[in-house]
Design a protein around this motif. Sequence first.
Motif, PDB file in Angstrom:
ATOM      1  N   ALA A   1      50.418   1.258  -3.551  1.00  0.00           N
ATOM      2  CA  ALA A   1      50.884   0.683  -3.197  1.00  0.00           C
ATOM      3  C   ALA A   1      50.433  -0.749  -3.102  1.00  0.00           C
ATOM      4  O   ALA A   1      49.650  -1.146  -4.214  1.00  0.00           O
ATOM      5  N   THR A   2      50.703  -1.965  -2.699  1.00  0.00           N
ATOM      6  CA  THR A   2      50.743  -3.201  -3.149  1.00  0.00           C
ATOM      7  C   THR A   2      50.777  -4.121  -1.371  1.00  0.00           C
ATOM      8  O   THR A   2      51.478  -4.545  -0.476  1.00  0.00           O
TER       9      THR A   2
ATOM     10  N   LYS B   1      43.036 -16.247  -3.172  1.00  0.00           N
ATOM     11  CA  LYS B   1      42.236 -15.081  -3.471  1.00  0.00           C
ATOM     12  C   LYS B   1      42.824 -13.764  -4.323  1.00  0.00           C
ATOM     13  O   LYS B   1      43.833 -13.815  -4.830  1.00  0.00           O
ATOM     14  N   PRO B   2      41.307 -13.690  -4.997  1.00  0.00           N
ATOM     15  CA  PRO B   2      41.678 -12.648  -5.275  1.00  0.00           C
ATOM     16  C   PRO B   2      42.450 -11.236  -5.289  1.00  0.00           C
ATOM     17  O   PRO B   2      42.689 -11.132  -4.026  1.00  0.00           O
ATOM     18  N   THR B   3      42.717  -9.860  -6.735  1.00  0.00           N
ATOM     19  CA  THR B   3      43.734  -9.335  -6.114  1.00  0.00           C
ATOM     20  C   THR B   3      42.174  -8.064  -6.225  1.00  0.00           C
ATOM     21  O   THR B   3      42.113  -8.289  -7.991  1.00  0.00           O
ATOM     22  N   VAL B   4      42.252  -7.640  -5.781  1.00  0.00           N
ATOM     23  CA  VAL B   4      41.081  -6.169  -6.060  1.00  0.00           C
ATOM     24  C   VAL B   4      42.657  -4.467  -6.123  1.00  0.00           C
ATOM     25  O   VAL B   4      43.064  -4.170  -5.002  1.00  0.00           O
TER      26      VAL B   4
ATOM     27  N   ASP C   1      45.987 -10.442  10.727  1.00  0.00           N
ATOM     28  CA  ASP C   1      47.139 -11.611   9.867  1.00  0.00           C
ATOM     29  C   ASP C   1      46.504 -12.229   8.636  1.00  0.00           C
ATOM     30  O   ASP C   1      47.159 -12.827   8.298  1.00  0.00           O
ATOM     31  N   ASP C   2      45.430 -12.365   8.903  1.00  0.00           N
ATOM     32  CA  ASP C   2      44.294 -13.913   8.391  1.00  0.00           C
ATOM     33  C   ASP C   2      44.156 -13.670   6.506  1.00  0.00           C
ATOM     34  O   ASP C   2      43.717 -13.841   5.865  1.00  0.00           O
ATOM     35  N   LEU C   3      43.835 -12.006   6.899  1.00  0.00           N
ATOM     36  CA  LEU C   3      43.662 -11.342   5.835  1.00  0.00           C
ATOM     37  C   LEU C   3      44.880 -12.064   4.453  1.00  0.00           C
ATOM     38  O   LEU C   3      45.877 -11.505   4.326  1.00  0.00           O
ATOM     39  N   GLU C   4      43.977 -13.307   2.739  1.00  0.00           N
ATOM     40  CA  GLU C   4      45.033 -13.145   2.177  1.00  0.00           C
ATOM     41  C   GLU C   4      44.446 -12.503   0.717  1.00  0.00           C
ATOM     42  O   GLU C   4      45.084 -13.010   0.085  1.00  0.00           O
ATOM     43  N   LEU C   5      43.610 -11.635   1.029  1.00  0.00           N
ATOM     44  CA  LEU C   5      43.768 -10.995   0.281  1.00  0.00           C
ATOM     45  C   LEU C   5      44.877 -10.235  -0.601  1.00  0.00           C
ATOM     46  O   LEU C   5      45.287  -9.046   0.139  1.00  0.00           O
ATOM     47  N   GLY C   6      44.228  -9.473  -1.855  1.00  0.00           N
ATOM     48  CA  GLY C   6      45.316  -9.253  -2.514  1.00  0.00           C
ATOM     49  C   GLY C   6      44.747  -7.521  -2.994  1.00  0.00           C
ATOM     50  O   GLY C   6      43.594  -7.118  -3.239  1.00  0.00           O
ATOM     51  N   LEU C   7      45.800  -6.423  -2.862  1.00  0.00           N
ATOM     52  CA  LEU C   7      45.399  -5.145  -2.496  1.00  0.00           C
ATOM     53  C   LEU C   7      46.131  -4.622  -3.505  1.00  0.00           C
ATOM     54  O   LEU C   7      47.697  -4.830  -3.424  1.00  0.00           O
ATOM     55  N   VAL C   8      45.926  -3.789  -4.618  1.00  0.00           N
ATOM     56  CA  VAL C   8      46.598  -2.360  -5.299  1.00  0.00           C
ATOM     57  C   VAL C   8      46.215  -1.859  -5.151  1.00  0.00           C
ATOM     58  O   VAL C   8      44.606  -1.530  -5.890  1.00  0.00           O
ATOM     59  N   VAL C   9      47.102  -0.317  -4.752  1.00  0.00           N
ATOM     60  CA  VAL C   9      46.047   1.297  -4.505  1.00  0.00           C
ATOM     61  C   VAL C   9      46.373   1.753  -5.406  1.00  0.00           C
ATOM     62  O   VAL C   9      48.259   1.962  -5.155  1.00  0.00           O
ATOM     63  N   PHE C  10      46.163   2.758  -6.628  1.00  0.00           N
ATOM     64  CA  PHE C  10      46.985   3.169  -7.253  1.00  0.00           C
ATOM     65  C   PHE C  10      46.813   4.619  -7.072  1.00  0.00           C
ATOM     66  O   PHE C  10      45.086   4.945  -7.605  1.00  0.00           O
ATOM     67  N   ILE C  11      46.949   5.755  -6.769  1.00  0.00           N
ATOM     68  CA  ILE C  11      45.914   6.875  -6.192  1.00  0.00           C
ATOM     69  C   ILE C  11      47.413   7.877  -7.496  1.00  0.00           C
ATOM     70  O   ILE C  11      48.616   8.479  -7.282  1.00  0.00           O
ATOM     71  N   GLU C  12      46.323   8.130  -8.422  1.00  0.00           N
ATOM     72  CA  GLU C  12      46.640   9.339  -9.573  1.00  0.00           C
ATOM     73  C   GLU C  12      46.924  10.694  -9.084  1.00  0.00           C
ATOM     74  O   GLU C  12      45.994  11.170  -8.336  1.00  0.00           O
ATOM     75  N   GLY C  13      47.969  11.564  -9.639  1.00  0.00           N
ATOM     76  CA  GLY C  13      48.207  12.878  -8.903  1.00  0.00           C
ATOM     77  C   GLY C  13      47.769  13.948 -10.122  1.00  0.00           C
ATOM     78  O   GLY C  13      48.033  14.716  -9.963  1.00  0.00           O
TER      79      GLY C  13
ATOM     80  N   ALA D   1      48.543  -5.341 -11.641  1.00  0.00           N
ATOM     81  CA  ALA D   1      47.528  -6.304 -12.111  1.00  0.00           C
ATOM     82  C   ALA D   1      46.487  -7.018 -10.768  1.00  0.00           C
ATOM     83  O   ALA D   1      46.862  -7.050 -10.110  1.00  0.00           O
ATOM     84  N   ALA D   2      45.362  -7.087 -11.779  1.00  0.00           N
ATOM     85  CA  ALA D   2      44.501  -6.984 -10.267  1.00  0.00           C
ATOM     86  C   ALA D   2      42.984  -8.026 -11.547  1.00  0.00           C
ATOM     87  O   ALA D   2      42.834  -7.899 -12.310  1.00  0.00           O
ATOM     88  N   ASP D   3      41.984  -9.203 -10.519  1.00  0.00           N
ATOM     89  CA  ASP D   3      41.051  -9.282 -10.786  1.00  0.00           C
ATOM     90  C   ASP D   3      39.485  -8.177 -10.854  1.00  0.00           C
ATOM     91  O   ASP D   3      38.906  -8.318 -11.922  1.00  0.00           O
ATOM     92  N   VAL D   4      39.981  -7.317 -10.124  1.00  0.00           N
ATOM     93  CA  VAL D   4      39.073  -6.143 -10.423  1.00  0.00           C
ATOM     94  C   VAL D   4      39.664  -4.899  -9.280  1.00  0.00           C
ATOM     95  O   VAL D   4      40.443  -4.890  -9.258  1.00  0.00           O
ATOM     96  N   ILE D   5      39.132  -4.267 -10.173  1.00  0.00           N
ATOM     97  CA  ILE D   5      39.563  -2.609 -10.523  1.00  0.00           C
ATOM     98  C   ILE D   5      38.518  -1.930 -10.008  1.00  0.00           C
ATOM     99  O   ILE D   5      37.512  -1.808 -10.657  1.00  0.00           O
TER     100      ILE D   5
END
Length: 477
Positions: free
Chosen positions: A95-96, A103-106, A165-177, A198-202
């Motif tokens: 999910a992205t 803003k950073p991406t987590v 709607d004011d959320l500007e933080l980047g988010l990536v979700v990786f749920i492995e199987g 690609a993210a700044d924090v994992i």
Amino acid sequence: MTEQEGTSVQKHSLSSEREAGIRSSVAAGLPVAVADLSDLVRIPSVSWDGFDASAVAQSAEAVAALFEATGVFDAVSVKRANTETGEAGQPAVLATRTARNGKPTVLLYAHHDVQPPGNDADWNSPPFEPTVRGDRLYGRGAADDKAGVVSHVAAVRALAESYGDDLELGLVVFIEGEEEFGSRSFADFLEQNREALAADVIVVADSDNWNIDTPALTISLRGNVTLKLTVSTLSHASHSGMFGGAAPDAMLATIRLLSTLHTTDGSVAVEGLTSSGEAVPESSDADFIVDAGLLPGVTPIGTGPLLGRLWAKPAITVTGIDAPSVQNASNTLQPQVSVKISARIAPGQDARAAFEALKTHLYANAPFGAHLEISDVDTGQAFLVDTSGWAVAEAKQAMADAWGVDPVETGVGGSIPFIADLVRVFPEAQILVTGVEDPDTRAHSPNESLHLGVFKRAILTEALLLSRLAEKRLTDF
């Protein structure tokens, strides 16, 4: 690794109103989070060969639906990648949400597959029927790591309620199987989805806490080497009365060979397996004996500080054996015996070098001229966190705020080998290893459980961390 005494972490701006809103959202959303987790536990998503792969696919779809329902993400999908041998791996969820205004991406990582349940008779309640007893939720995957999955979901929900709607933080979700099956398609998944991931924090939500009242940030993990060892001495089975005492059977040779892996005090005796030598906090033998479930009169093995044996030294365990059962035993010399060997490798040692050391030892100590075959080799690298980054400071503060006590920096005796792949592909990203487990969780064992108080505080920690990062631009750090 040292226990943090009087941790002083600069607290980045988060208004009291915002923090109160996050706390309120997490508290109100906890019953839904527990219900979501219970639904996931009911799906027997064992990723190992020989188990129903459709259950893993069902689990992936259920996880994707949870993230889709938050309304936060630009895209949510179920994807597969290939293993090194070209086979399709188990389904993962991606999910992205794109960051805005600097803003950073987590990246939020967890895994939805689980270990096999083992013998159902060893469980006090059915392994795939979530059951609350006292303040704990029991079931396979209730902690490892479906609680990690749902802690991400619940934290994102709280973030969405607070920011809208004011959320500007980047988010990536990786749920492995397939984390429990060696993350065999992990490297290919990273390559296929490098730009999206690609993210700044994992944040890797798959570890432990010091206890149910004290949070922990994991800063070291042992690596691992696993292999199947087959020992052969005879071309066919023979009558033990006719040939026993002169013909070396494979069981005797295997027992003799395995005994060379340890000294008399239980320390690893394989030349070339190294220790990291890092400092560890003091700990109680009595607590360890209770947590590990040692029987009366049984003592810990090895030498040196107890936590040093768990975090900074190698360990070797025989985790399985293929041989006749007691019920099916006959008076026969066994021609061949196979065992599964699992070695944990201290931080600082290359896993492939550790495998070579173990292989050399086995061949050098094969008794009676026994023939050895080593197969199904799997290796994973150890991991050490750079604790100087701003993300570590932010995580520590979020933990202190959520738990009401300063966090402990810990090592963990277990392994999360794919972190080495994350470091290789995203060398600039800061990696935080957190978790929802505690010393009584019994991950991988019968009666695995999740402490619901720890679950709530883990969700709050992540929600506060994400909210704090959402208030900052990358140029602020």
